[in-house]
Design a protein around this motif. Structure first.
Motif, short mmCIF file in Angstrom:
data_model
loop_
_atom_site.label_atom_id
_atom_site.label_comp_id
_atom_site.label_asym_id
_atom_site.label_seq_id
_atom_site.Cartn_x
_atom_site.Cartn_y
_atom_site.Cartn_z
N GLU A 279 2.36 1.67 -3.51
CA GLU A 279 1.34 2.14 -4.44
C GLU A 279 1.03 3.62 -4.22
O GLU A 279 0.83 4.38 -5.17
CB GLU A 279 0.07 1.31 -4.27
CG GLU A 279 0.22 -0.13 -4.74
CD GLU A 279 -0.99 -0.98 -4.42
OE1 GLU A 279 -1.99 -0.40 -3.93
OE2 GLU A 279 -0.95 -2.20 -4.64
N ARG A 280 1.00 4.04 -2.96
CA ARG A 280 0.72 5.45 -2.66
C ARG A 280 1.81 6.34 -3.25
O ARG A 280 1.53 7.38 -3.85
CB ARG A 280 0.63 5.65 -1.15
CG ARG A 280 0.33 7.09 -0.72
CD ARG A 280 0.31 7.21 0.79
NE ARG A 280 0.08 8.56 1.25
CZ ARG A 280 -1.12 9.09 1.53
NH1 ARG A 280 -2.20 8.36 1.37
NH2 ARG A 280 -1.23 10.33 1.96
N ALA B 174 0.83 -1.20 0.00
CA ALA B 174 0.00 0.00 0.00
C ALA B 174 0.87 1.25 0.00
O ALA B 174 0.55 2.25 -0.67
CB ALA B 174 -0.93 0.00 1.21
#
Length: 309
Positions: free
Chosen positions: A93-94, A90
């Motif tokens: 991806e951010r 995550a």
């Protein structure tokens, strides 16, 4: 395992666990990596705190020193790994969604948070942490893991404090004496990278002599002399570096006030506050002075500590 394919000091390291403060630290670290044109290493620990005992008790938060009292099964280990990997993915991806050209290195580890960050930070231009956390970095609270890393880091460390706000275009450096020259140089470099102005602040207080009551005339005469001497401290510290960084607008100030209070108040108008971290050799326990502790707890902007031998 710490990645070894990035040259020494050619990365920014950030501790991440998915919490709100960690998200702010991640965003800040990504921007710092872009300014330095280096990779971003995202360090995440396994969420041991999600693992309850076999007696059926509820999962509980866990300190850095603790480990599960009973061996976990392969299925439980796989579940924990997947949870940690999900948090790391995550983060990657951010960063990718905001900075597609920034190289991001995921680093999932079972090491205690402070140890993992200190180890990774040895090969980093900068390490970044938030003020508190959860999951794999349960102890990532200011006063726990964050303070341990601050007390023992060998490279610059930024603690992301304060609320998100519009930039002021200013870097603040707190200086006590010429021994803080490394922090002043870092401040110049940071201002240059940001295209910001630089303020070097020296706070001092006239020392009182126990049992001695000087006349008012003598007291103010002595204070005036001391003021001139103290005003020379930041001016002298910045003299040579002004020539090295002619593009940086520099302001120096000497104030008669407690250092912690002066720095915290001035941090309301800064994007980052830089301090030197002096530590005695062969000393056990936390090695940060009272001013540093106060600033780390109360500053209104991110605080960067520059270790000084």
């Amino acid at each position: 395992m710490v990645p070894t394919d990035v040259p020494s000091a050619d990365r920014v390291v950030v501790g991440f666990d998915g919490s709100g403060p960690a998200l702010r630290a991640l965003d800040h670290a990504a921007e710092e990596a872009l300014r330095r044109n280096v990779a971003l290493e995202v360090v995440c620990g396994w969420p041991w705190g999600l693992h309850g005992s076999k007696r059926g008790t509820e999962p509980r938060e866990q300190t850095e020193r603790e480990r599960p009292g009973e061996a976990i099964t392969p299925n439980e280990a796989q579940t924990l790994y997947r949870a940690g990997r999900a948090v790391t993915d995550a983060a990657v991806e951010r960063v990718a969604s905001r900075h597609s050209d920034l190289r991001t290195i995921p680093h999932l580890t079972t090491e205690p948070a402070a140890r993992a960050l200190l180890r990774a930070g040895r090969a980093a231009a900068l390490t970044v942490v938030g003020t508190r956390g959860h999951g794999g970095f349960t102890g990532l609270l200011l006063g726990s893991v964050g303070l341990r890393v601050a007390a023992h880091c060998t490279r610059p460390l930024t603690v992301v404090r304060g609320e998100a706000r519009e930039p002021h275009g200013a870097v603040l450096v707190g200086i006590a004496s010429e021994a803080d020259a490394d922090a002043v140089r870092f401040g110049f470099q940071e201002a240059h990278r940001r295209g910001a102005s630089l303020k070097v602040l020296h706070a001092w207080q006239y020392p009182a002599v126990p049992g001695v009551l000087p006349s008012a005339e003598l007291y103010w005469e002595g204070t005036d002399q001391q003021r001139r001497c103290e005003a020379a401290v930041p001016a002298f510290a910045t003299a040579v570096l002004r020539e090295e960084y002619p593009d940086v607008e520099v302001h120096t100030e000497s104030v008669y006030e407690g250092a912690a209070r002066a720095l915290v108040e001035a941090s309301t108008r800064a994007d980052v506050l830089v301090l030197a971290a002096h530590r005695p050799r062969h000393s056990l326990g936390l090695q940060l002075g009272p001013v540093t502790h106060a600033v780390l707890h109360h500053a209104h902007c991110p605080v960067t500590l520059v270790p000084v031998a």
